[in-house]
Design an enzyme around this catalytic site. Structure first.
Site, PDB file in Angstrom:
ATOM      1  N   ARG A 128     -22.900  -6.762  -0.401  1.00  0.00           N
ATOM      2  CA  ARG A 128     -22.950  -5.304  -0.472  1.00  0.00           C
ATOM      3  C   ARG A 128     -23.624  -4.777  -1.743  1.00  0.00           C
ATOM      4  NH1 ARG A 128     -17.355  -2.002   0.210  1.00  0.00           N
ATOM      5  NH2 ARG A 128     -16.712  -2.935  -1.750  1.00  0.00           N
ATOM      6  N   ARG A 162     -20.898  -3.806  -7.217  1.00  0.00           N
ATOM      7  CA  ARG A 162     -19.632  -3.583  -7.912  1.00  0.00           C
ATOM      8  C   ARG A 162     -19.154  -4.838  -8.625  1.00  0.00           C
ATOM      9  NH1 ARG A 162     -15.712  -0.625  -3.713  1.00  0.00           N
ATOM     10  NH2 ARG A 162     -14.327  -2.144  -4.661  1.00  0.00           N
TER      11      ARG A 162
HETATM   12  P1  ADP Z   1     -12.074  -1.599  -1.676  1.00  0.00           P
HETATM   13  O1  ADP Z   1     -11.401  -0.835  -0.577  1.00  0.00           O
HETATM   14  O2  ADP Z   1     -13.465  -1.980  -1.353  1.00  0.00           O
HETATM   15  O3  ADP Z   1     -11.254  -2.747  -2.227  1.00  0.00           O
HETATM   16  P2  ADP Z   1     -11.924   0.661  -3.556  1.00  0.00           P
HETATM   17  O4  ADP Z   1     -13.208   1.167  -4.057  1.00  0.00           O
HETATM   18  O5  ADP Z   1     -11.139   1.509  -2.631  1.00  0.00           O
HETATM   19  O6  ADP Z   1     -12.263  -0.745  -2.948  1.00  0.00           O
HETATM   20  O7  ADP Z   1     -10.967   0.271  -4.770  1.00  0.00           O
HETATM   21  C1  ADP Z   1     -11.379  -0.575  -5.825  1.00  0.00           C
HETATM   22  C2  ADP Z   1     -10.197  -0.880  -6.759  1.00  0.00           C
HETATM   23  O8  ADP Z   1      -9.664   0.353  -7.301  1.00  0.00           O
HETATM   24  C3  ADP Z   1      -8.985  -1.540  -6.112  1.00  0.00           C
HETATM   25  O9  ADP Z   1      -9.120  -2.940  -5.994  1.00  0.00           O
HETATM   26  C4  ADP Z   1      -7.877  -1.117  -7.087  1.00  0.00           C
HETATM   27  O10 ADP Z   1      -7.906  -1.859  -8.273  1.00  0.00           O
HETATM   28  C5  ADP Z   1      -8.250   0.304  -7.428  1.00  0.00           C
HETATM   29  N1  ADP Z   1      -7.661   1.308  -6.488  1.00  0.00           N
HETATM   30  C6  ADP Z   1      -8.342   2.134  -5.656  1.00  0.00           C
HETATM   31  N2  ADP Z   1      -7.503   2.919  -4.954  1.00  0.00           N
HETATM   32  C7  ADP Z   1      -6.245   2.583  -5.350  1.00  0.00           C
HETATM   33  C8  ADP Z   1      -4.941   3.006  -4.981  1.00  0.00           C
HETATM   34  N3  ADP Z   1      -4.763   3.959  -4.048  1.00  0.00           N
HETATM   35  N4  ADP Z   1      -3.877   2.432  -5.586  1.00  0.00           N
HETATM   36  C9  ADP Z   1      -4.040   1.476  -6.519  1.00  0.00           C
HETATM   37  N5  ADP Z   1      -5.235   1.006  -6.905  1.00  0.00           N
HETATM   38  C10 ADP Z   1      -6.338   1.541  -6.341  1.00  0.00           C
END
Ligand code: ADP
Length: 215
Positions: A128, A162
């Site tokens: 990605r 990322r």
């Molecule tokens: P993906 O769904 O691709 O894993 P995100 O961009 O949604 O990635 O999230 C990346 C990181 O941000 C997560 O692995 C976590 O560390 C943090 N994060 C995002 N949203 C949350 C949440 N709602 N609660 C806790 N940590 C979060």
């Protein structure tokens, strides 16, 4: 019409891609806690510094931080409604979201679970990249960056990967998902607003399934 929905699914399920479509089509506002946390990091804020290592390791940041981020955005309102992308990820976050919506006299219209298998996730995520200007998502195998090096959406020429899109972090993110987030599937099923779509389909096919659910 105001529609508030949650897109639920493991990392790489395609939540962000579908959220962007819904923003374009329905004027909804996408609330991605992952994007908000990455913005906090890029801005160099204290909070951003605090969460950087946790995110790079693929662990969840505290409920308190993400609930605070969501609360702020909800206060700004949205005529088309909100798409919660990557939030809630724990049961306390789900309860907090319910309370916040209640407090605004709003409700959740649908929780859409995007079903995929774990092998597909690994290959999707390690391939990605996104446009640095508009966030359009590319995939080395299925949707490569155009040969002229320009984003099809905005013409941008910078693309990023990322820091947590590597195999080790991904394994940890998947573990966090199964331990802490997948119980939300049962939680929303019991509340009566869960629907599921096949996240392995083509982007347009998934989009059509979601449109059918939203009506
Ligand atoms: P993906 O769904 O691709 O894993 P995100 O961009 O949604 O990635 O999230 C990346 C990181 O941000 C997560 O692995 C976590 O560390 C943090 N994060 C995002 N949203 C949350 C949440 N709602 N609660 C806790 N940590 C979060």
């Amino acid at each position: 019409m105001t529609t508030n929905i949650i897109l639920l699914g493991p990392p790489g399920a395609g939540k962000g891609t579908q959220a962007r479509k819904l923003v374009e089509e329905r004027g909804m506002v996408q609330l991605s806690t992952g994007d908000m946390l990455r913005e906090a990091q890029a801005s160099g804020s204290e909070m951003g510094k605090k969460v950087a290592a946790v995110m790079a390791a693929g662990q969840l940041v505290t409920d308190e931080i993400v609930i605070g981020l969501i609360r702020e955005k909800l206060e700004q309102g949205s005529e088309g409604g909100f798409i919660f992308d990557g939030f809630p990820r724990t049961l306390p976050q789900a309860d907090a979201l319910g309370d916040l919506l209640d407090g605004m006299g709003a409700k959740l219209d649908a929780v859409i679970e995007m079903q995929v298998d774990d092998e597909a996730l690994v290959s999707r995520i390690t391939a990605r990249s996104t446009c640095g200007s508009c966030g359009e998502v590319y995939n080395d195998n299925t949707k490569p960056i155009p040969a002229d090096g320009k984003c099809t959406n905005c013409g941008g020429t910078e693309f990023k990967r990322r820091a947590d899109d590597n195999e080790d972090s991904l394994r940890q993110r998947l573990m966090e998902y199964y331990k802490k987030t997948s119980p939300l599937i049962g939680y929303y099923y019991a509340k009566g607003n869960l629907s599921s779509v096949n996240g392995l389909g083509e982007i347009d096919a998934v989009q059509a399934e979601i449109a059918k659910i939203l009506g």
